[in-house]
Design a protein around this motif. Structure first.
Motif, mmCIF file in Angstrom:
data_model
loop_
_atom_site.group_PDB
_atom_site.id
_atom_site.type_symbol
_atom_site.label_atom_id
_atom_site.label_comp_id
_atom_site.label_asym_id
_atom_site.label_seq_id
_atom_site.Cartn_x
_atom_site.Cartn_y
_atom_site.Cartn_z
ATOM 1 N N ALA A 1 0.836 -1.204 0.000
ATOM 2 C CA ALA A 1 0.000 0.000 0.000
ATOM 3 C C ALA A 1 0.868 1.249 0.000
ATOM 4 O O ALA A 1 1.901 1.309 0.676
ATOM 5 N N GLN A 2 0.407 2.246 -0.749
ATOM 6 C CA GLN A 2 1.052 3.551 -0.755
ATOM 7 C C GLN A 2 0.687 4.288 0.527
ATOM 8 O O GLN A 2 -0.477 4.329 0.913
ATOM 9 N N ASP A 3 1.670 4.871 1.166
ATOM 10 C CA ASP A 3 1.392 5.736 2.306
ATOM 11 C C ASP A 3 1.301 7.164 1.785
ATOM 12 O O ASP A 3 2.301 7.790 1.461
ATOM 13 N N ALA B 1 5.696 6.659 1.112
ATOM 14 C CA ALA B 1 6.316 5.385 1.472
ATOM 15 C C ALA B 1 5.427 4.239 1.003
ATOM 16 O O ALA B 1 4.296 4.447 0.562
ATOM 17 N N VAL B 2 5.952 3.009 1.118
ATOM 18 C CA VAL B 2 5.204 1.800 0.788
ATOM 19 C C VAL B 2 5.253 0.870 1.998
ATOM 20 O O VAL B 2 6.327 0.634 2.563
ATOM 21 N N HIS B 3 4.084 0.351 2.381
ATOM 22 C CA HIS B 3 3.974 -0.594 3.490
ATOM 23 C C HIS B 3 3.524 -1.951 2.956
ATOM 24 O O HIS B 3 2.799 -2.028 1.961
ATOM 25 N N ALA B 4 3.922 -3.010 3.646
ATOM 26 C CA ALA B 4 3.523 -4.378 3.292
ATOM 27 C C ALA B 4 2.522 -4.893 4.325
ATOM 28 O O ALA B 4 2.674 -4.644 5.527
ATOM 29 N N PHE B 5 1.521 -5.622 3.830
ATOM 30 C CA PHE B 5 0.498 -6.222 4.687
ATOM 31 C C PHE B 5 0.407 -7.709 4.384
ATOM 32 O O PHE B 5 0.249 -8.099 3.228
ATOM 33 N N ARG B 6 0.506 -8.540 5.426
ATOM 34 C CA ARG B 6 0.373 -9.981 5.278
ATOM 35 C C ARG B 6 -1.110 -10.328 5.294
ATOM 36 O O ARG B 6 -1.837 -9.972 6.215
ATOM 37 N N GLY C 1 11.973 12.510 -1.867
ATOM 38 C CA GLY C 1 10.577 12.769 -1.508
ATOM 39 C C GLY C 1 9.864 11.537 -1.000
ATOM 40 O O GLY C 1 8.968 11.617 -0.166
ATOM 41 N N GLY C 2 10.230 10.384 -1.522
ATOM 42 C CA GLY C 2 9.585 9.148 -1.095
ATOM 43 C C GLY C 2 9.471 8.166 -2.240
ATOM 44 O O GLY C 2 10.128 8.291 -3.276
ATOM 45 N N SER C 3 8.605 7.177 -2.050
ATOM 46 C CA SER C 3 8.385 6.122 -3.030
ATOM 47 C C SER C 3 6.949 5.658 -2.905
ATOM 48 O O SER C 3 6.379 5.663 -1.816
ATOM 49 N N HIS C 4 6.346 5.247 -4.028
ATOM 50 C CA HIS C 4 4.941 4.836 -3.942
ATOM 51 C C HIS C 4 4.592 3.594 -4.754
ATOM 52 O O HIS C 4 3.426 3.241 -4.861
#
Length: 191
Positions: free
Chosen positions: A121-123, A131-136, A166-169
Motif C-alpha cells: 500500500a502507498q502511504d 512510502a510503501v507498506h507491506a500487509f500480510r 521525496g519518497g516512493s509509492h
C-alpha cells in the motif's frame, strides 16, 4: 498510462491501468508491449485507482483504491471473479480499509512468499507517495478477509539520493527462479 498492472492469463497478456473517472478497464495486448485494445470495462463505477488483479486458490481477486468523490480519503475495495474478464462481485468484507490514505491505495503486485500472500500500500497520509507498506494477508476466501501490517516500518521510504528524497509509492517484484527476484521501485523528489 499510470499504474499499468500487467498479467498473463490463458497465454495472453492483459493490463488493468489506472483509469480514474472511467471505471476499471481491462485491456488485451494485440502486440505486447506496444499495442493494446480494450477488452471490457470490469466495473463501471467512477473513482477507482491502482487496481491490482491476482489469482489465489481458484479465484481471481482484485484490490482497488476508491473514493466517493475527488479529494476524499481513499478506501480499499476487494472484488472476486471466476476469471479476470468477470463478472466481478464485491467481497462481503469490502471495503477492507475505509478512508485511510496511509493504507488503502495499492502500491504493486500481490506477492506469494513462502506460501503467504502480501499486499502493498502507498502511504499518502502526509504527502502523495511518501512510502510503501507491506500487509500480510492471513485470510482470503469468499466470505472472509483478514490482514496485518508486516512491520511498523515501511519497506520503501524517502532516501538520501536525489531521485528518492521525496519518497516512493510503487513496488514491483517478480521471482526469476527459486532464489532470485527482479525488484523495481520508484522514487520522487522536488526541485
Amino acid at each position: 498510462m499510470a499504474y499499468p498492472y500487467v498479467f498473463r492469463w490463458n497465454n495472453e497478456v492483459f493490463m488493468v491501468p489506472d483509469t480514474p473517472g472511467n471505471g476499471i478497464r481491462l485491456y488485451r495486448a494485440r502486440q505486447f508491449p506496444f499495442e493494446w485494445e480494450l477488452e471490457q470495462v470490469l466495473i463501471e463505477d467512477n473513482y477507482f485507482s491502482d487496481s491490482s488483479v491476482f489469482q489465489h486458490e481458484g479465484s481471481w481477486w482484485m484490490f482497488s483504491g476508491w473514493v466517493e468523490k475527488k479529494g476524499d480519503p481513499v478506501s480499499l475495495r476487494l472484488f472476486e471473479a471466476e476469471k479476470p474478464t468477470g463478472p466481478w462481485h464485491e467481497h462481503p468484507a469490502s471495503p477492507i480499509v475505509e478512508q485511510d490514505n496511509g493504507r488503502a491505495r495499492p502500491a504493486g503486485r500481490v506477492l506469494t512468499i513462502d506460501g503467504q500472500l502480501y499486499r502493498f500500500a502507498q502511504d499518502c497520509s502526509r504527502v502523495y507517495g511518501e512510502a510503501v507498506h507491506a500487509f500480510r494477508i492471513d485470510t482470503l476466501n469468499a466470505s472472509q478477509y483478514a490482514e496485518q501490517e508486516h512491520s511498523r516500518n515501511p519497506i520503501l521510504a524517502a532516501g538520501e539520493d536525489w531521485w528518492n528524497k521525496g519518497g516512493s509509492h510503487h513496488f514491483e517484484a517478480c521471482p526469476m527462479d527459486a532464489r532470485n527476484w527482479l525488484v523495481c521501485f520508484d522514487g520522487w523528489h522536488t526541485a
